[in-house]
Design an enzyme around this catalytic site. Structure first.
Site, PDB file in Angstrom:
ATOM      1  CB  CYS A  65      53.869  33.123  50.200  1.00  0.00           C
ATOM      2  SG  CYS A  65      53.170  34.511  49.285  1.00  0.00           S
ATOM      3  CG  HIS A 133      32.275  35.409  32.579  1.00  0.00           C
ATOM      4  ND1 HIS A 133      32.472  36.718  32.944  1.00  0.00           N
ATOM      5  CD2 HIS A 133      31.086  35.037  33.124  1.00  0.00           C
ATOM      6  CE1 HIS A 133      31.452  37.128  33.687  1.00  0.00           C
ATOM      7  NE2 HIS A 133      30.593  36.126  33.807  1.00  0.00           N
TER       8      HIS A 133
END
Ligand code: RB5
Length: 148
Positions: A65, A133
């Site tokens: 955007c 992680h």
């Protein structure tokens, strides 16, 4: 790898540039629109990209955007989405390695075309490292149903 891609009017030109990059590398993609620069609302375009990633139709998504902010906020409201708003190469790499980001958001009004394409390439090529992680990704998922 199959990529879901969409923009709003503020990101339409970069969406088309990214599609050219994907085509040049024979990477499969689904273009969720829009077809031109007519003014539209970014949540309407973030939603089908996010849904397609969550339901497995596509492996990862890219949303553009004007700033990347609206798209990233919208995508991250869909459970299962880890959308990273990225405007530099370092975080493009690390958000794949550490966050296993499954959607990349960028702003067409924020960075130039050359850097944007380098970020896309870096993010496409980078892999999740797993290991330490993974438990953090699991904790992110747990936050989706957190009522505390
Ligand atoms: C559209 O004018 C603009 O608000 C949109 O592209 C985006 O920047 C929103 O976050």
């Amino acid at each position: 790898m199959k990529i879901a891609i969409a923009s709003d009017h503020g990101g339409f030109q970069y969406k088309e540039k990214i599609i050219e990059l994907l085509q040049s590398q024979n990477i499969e993609y689904v273009d969720f629109g829009p077809p031109d620069e007519t003014s539209v609302d970014y949540p309407d375009y973030a939603k089908p990209v996010a849904k397609s990633v969550v339901n497995g139709e596509c492996d990862r998504g890219i949303l553009i955007c004007g700033t990347g902010i609206g798209m990233s906020i919208a995508a991250n409201k869909v459970p299962g989405i880890r959308c990273a708003l990225v405007h530099d190469v370092f975080t493009a790499q690390v958000t794949r390695e550490h966050n296993n980001s499954n959607i990349l958001a960028m702003g067409q009004r924020v960075i130039g075309e050359g850097l944007m394409l380098l970020i896309v390439q870096t993010w496409l090529d980078a892999e999740f490292e797993g290991g330490r992680h993974q438990k953090r990704i699991d904790k992110l998922a747990a936050l989706e149903s957190c009522n505390e």
